[in-house]
Design a protein around this motif. Sequence first.
Motif, PDB file in Angstrom:
ATOM      1  N   LEU A  91       0.795  -1.326  -0.003  1.00  0.00           N
ATOM      2  CA  LEU A  91      -0.056   0.038   0.053  1.00  0.00           C
ATOM      3  C   LEU A  91       1.034   1.292   0.119  1.00  0.00           C
ATOM      4  CD1 LEU A  91      -2.651  -1.082   2.705  1.00  0.00           C
ATOM      5  CD2 LEU A  91      -2.811  -1.042   0.234  1.00  0.00           C
ATOM      6  N   LYS A  92       0.632   2.099  -0.903  1.00  0.00           N
ATOM      7  CA  LYS A  92       1.501   3.277  -0.944  1.00  0.00           C
ATOM      8  C   LYS A  92       1.714   4.112   0.412  1.00  0.00           C
ATOM      9  CE  LYS A  92       0.619   4.521  -6.142  1.00  0.00           C
ATOM     10  NZ  LYS A  92       0.236   5.314  -6.777  1.00  0.00           N
ATOM     11  N   ARG A  93       0.562   4.241   1.191  1.00  0.00           N
ATOM     12  CA  ARG A  93       0.962   4.884   2.391  1.00  0.00           C
ATOM     13  C   ARG A  93       1.576   4.314   3.552  1.00  0.00           C
ATOM     14  NH1 ARG A  93      -5.385   7.251   2.899  1.00  0.00           N
ATOM     15  NH2 ARG A  93      -5.210   8.429   0.782  1.00  0.00           N
ATOM     16  N   LEU A  94       1.804   3.037   3.172  1.00  0.00           N
ATOM     17  CA  LEU A  94       2.774   2.005   4.110  1.00  0.00           C
ATOM     18  C   LEU A  94       3.947   1.557   3.613  1.00  0.00           C
ATOM     19  CD1 LEU A  94      -0.595   0.221   5.797  1.00  0.00           C
ATOM     20  CD2 LEU A  94       0.565   2.336   6.746  1.00  0.00           C
ATOM     21  N   ALA A  95       4.115   1.915   2.400  1.00  0.00           N
ATOM     22  CA  ALA A  95       5.211   1.251   1.576  1.00  0.00           C
ATOM     23  C   ALA A  95       6.726   1.766   2.080  1.00  0.00           C
ATOM     24  CB  ALA A  95       5.109   1.675   0.171  1.00  0.00           C
ATOM     25  N   HIS A  96       6.466   2.589   3.064  1.00  0.00           N
ATOM     26  CA  HIS A  96       7.890   3.132   3.714  1.00  0.00           C
ATOM     27  C   HIS A  96       8.403   2.414   4.754  1.00  0.00           C
ATOM     28  CE1 HIS A  96       5.252   5.263   5.964  1.00  0.00           C
ATOM     29  NE2 HIS A  96       5.702   5.540   6.833  1.00  0.00           N
ATOM     30  N   LYS A  97       7.545   1.298   5.365  1.00  0.00           N
ATOM     31  CA  LYS A  97       8.010   0.928   6.589  1.00  0.00           C
ATOM     32  C   LYS A  97       7.703  -0.661   6.495  1.00  0.00           C
ATOM     33  CE  LYS A  97       3.606   1.256   9.004  1.00  0.00           C
ATOM     34  NZ  LYS A  97       3.081   1.675  10.320  1.00  0.00           N
ATOM     35  N   VAL A  98       8.469  -1.357   7.447  1.00  0.00           N
ATOM     36  CA  VAL A  98       8.212  -2.888   7.645  1.00  0.00           C
ATOM     37  C   VAL A  98       8.221  -2.954   9.109  1.00  0.00           C
ATOM     38  CG1 VAL A  98       9.604  -3.464   5.510  1.00  0.00           C
ATOM     39  CG2 VAL A  98      10.923  -3.219   7.580  1.00  0.00           C
ATOM     40  N   GLU A  99       7.532  -4.286   9.534  1.00  0.00           N
ATOM     41  CA  GLU A  99       7.622  -4.554  10.791  1.00  0.00           C
ATOM     42  C   GLU A  99       8.513  -5.723  11.022  1.00  0.00           C
ATOM     43  OE1 GLU A  99       4.409  -6.212  14.280  1.00  0.00           O
ATOM     44  OE2 GLU A  99       3.603  -5.247  12.459  1.00  0.00           O
ATOM     45  N   PHE A 100       9.289  -5.739  12.091  1.00  0.00           N
ATOM     46  CA  PHE A 100      10.187  -6.530  12.371  1.00  0.00           C
ATOM     47  C   PHE A 100       9.934  -7.645  13.665  1.00  0.00           C
ATOM     48  CE2 PHE A 100      14.172  -7.881  15.193  1.00  0.00           C
ATOM     49  CZ  PHE A 100      14.747  -8.495  14.530  1.00  0.00           C
ATOM     50  N   GLY A 101      10.161  -8.840  13.345  1.00  0.00           N
ATOM     51  CA  GLY A 101       9.883  -9.870  14.594  1.00  0.00           C
ATOM     52  C   GLY A 101      11.193 -11.029  14.716  1.00  0.00           C
ATOM     53  N   ILE A 102      11.178 -11.706  15.769  1.00  0.00           N
ATOM     54  CA  ILE A 102      12.456 -12.269  15.883  1.00  0.00           C
ATOM     55  C   ILE A 102      12.137 -13.550  16.865  1.00  0.00           C
ATOM     56  CG2 ILE A 102      13.243 -10.962  17.554  1.00  0.00           C
ATOM     57  CD1 ILE A 102      16.155 -11.521  16.674  1.00  0.00           C
ATOM     58  N   CYS A 103      12.541 -14.701  16.622  1.00  0.00           N
ATOM     59  CA  CYS A 103      12.731 -15.784  17.442  1.00  0.00           C
ATOM     60  C   CYS A 103      13.826 -16.453  17.535  1.00  0.00           C
ATOM     61  CB  CYS A 103      11.763 -16.910  16.935  1.00  0.00           C
ATOM     62  SG  CYS A 103       9.867 -16.314  16.964  1.00  0.00           S
ATOM     63  N   VAL A 104      14.356 -16.678  18.712  1.00  0.00           N
ATOM     64  CA  VAL A 104      15.702 -17.520  18.934  1.00  0.00           C
ATOM     65  C   VAL A 104      15.574 -18.631  19.818  1.00  0.00           C
ATOM     66  CG1 VAL A 104      18.204 -17.401  19.582  1.00  0.00           C
ATOM     67  CG2 VAL A 104      16.954 -15.565  18.196  1.00  0.00           C
ATOM     68  N   LEU A 105      16.021 -19.872  19.758  1.00  0.00           N
ATOM     69  CA  LEU A 105      15.996 -20.738  20.808  1.00  0.00           C
ATOM     70  C   LEU A 105      16.549 -20.253  22.052  1.00  0.00           C
ATOM     71  CD1 LEU A 105      16.803 -23.878  18.804  1.00  0.00           C
ATOM     72  CD2 LEU A 105      14.629 -23.729  20.005  1.00  0.00           C
ATOM     73  N   LYS A 106      16.206 -20.756  23.344  1.00  0.00           N
ATOM     74  CA  LYS A 106      16.516 -19.936  24.329  1.00  0.00           C
ATOM     75  C   LYS A 106      18.327 -20.424  24.684  1.00  0.00           C
ATOM     76  CE  LYS A 106      14.834 -18.972  28.898  1.00  0.00           C
ATOM     77  NZ  LYS A 106      13.813 -19.092  29.975  1.00  0.00           N
ATOM     78  N   GLU A 107      18.648 -21.655  24.314  1.00  0.00           N
ATOM     79  CA  GLU A 107      19.694 -22.168  24.591  1.00  0.00           C
ATOM     80  C   GLU A 107      20.758 -21.464  23.720  1.00  0.00           C
ATOM     81  OE1 GLU A 107      21.196 -25.984  22.624  1.00  0.00           O
ATOM     82  OE2 GLU A 107      19.055 -26.193  22.439  1.00  0.00           O
ATOM     83  N   PHE A 108      20.491 -20.358  22.649  1.00  0.00           N
ATOM     84  CA  PHE A 108      21.151 -19.684  21.981  1.00  0.00           C
ATOM     85  C   PHE A 108      21.124 -18.243  22.288  1.00  0.00           C
ATOM     86  CE2 PHE A 108      20.805 -23.747  19.652  1.00  0.00           C
ATOM     87  CZ  PHE A 108      22.411 -23.917  19.586  1.00  0.00           C
ATOM     88  N   TRP A 109      20.563 -17.797  23.448  1.00  0.00           N
ATOM     89  CA  TRP A 109      20.477 -16.404  23.943  1.00  0.00           C
ATOM     90  C   TRP A 109      21.777 -16.253  24.359  1.00  0.00           C
ATOM     91  CZ3 TRP A 109      15.294 -15.995  27.175  1.00  0.00           C
ATOM     92  CH2 TRP A 109      14.401 -16.202  26.240  1.00  0.00           C
ATOM     93  N   GLY A 110      22.514 -14.947  24.197  1.00  0.00           N
ATOM     94  CA  GLY A 110      23.731 -14.435  24.732  1.00  0.00           C
ATOM     95  C   GLY A 110      24.841 -14.471  23.734  1.00  0.00           C
TER      96      GLY A 110
END
Length: 183
Positions: A91-110
């Motif tokens: 959509l032209k009015r929203l084309a300038h942005k994106v939404e970011f999301g993330i998932c990482v297994l807990k044993e690999f945090w840090g």
Amino acid sequence: MKIQQQEFEQNQLKYMIRSAEENDALVLSELRVKIDGETENLDREPGEAYIDEAGFKQLIKKDTEKQCNLFLVVEVNNKIVGFSRCEGSELKRLAHKVEFGICVLKEFWGYGIGRNLLDESLKWADSTGIRKVTLSVLETNVTAIELYKKFGFEIEGILKNDKLLSDGQYYHTLIMGRLYEKM
């Protein structure tokens, strides 16, 4: 869209960040359910809003073809341990942005995986003309909030009593955004 794969090492852990491929779909489906069971920082309980192998194949195909989407995975010893997505709009009015999301297994945090997924996503966004990246984060996820602030994100709003967690208490969700630096 796709990026060139990057290799990282932190705390003696070597890992690679690359664009998702359709043959990752089954592993991603299983991984998402597992990660949902490891933390309450995400929106879902394990198995909720389940995406099967076919669903992930569709997502990966769409994200690879669309200029405004990016789907990244993290591999450690040829095993996917996390992923992130940037999803935009045509959509032209929203084309300038994106939404970011993330998932990482807990044993690999840090190990800097989240930081590097975010960094690679922001480099992609900045290079493709994306002017704003948004995300939502649970108020109790202080580590993530501090990371996002280091990358220039600001709190833009608060969704009060937005999530009901296992302790029976309601928690706020923070809406954060990062504007392209050269606007």
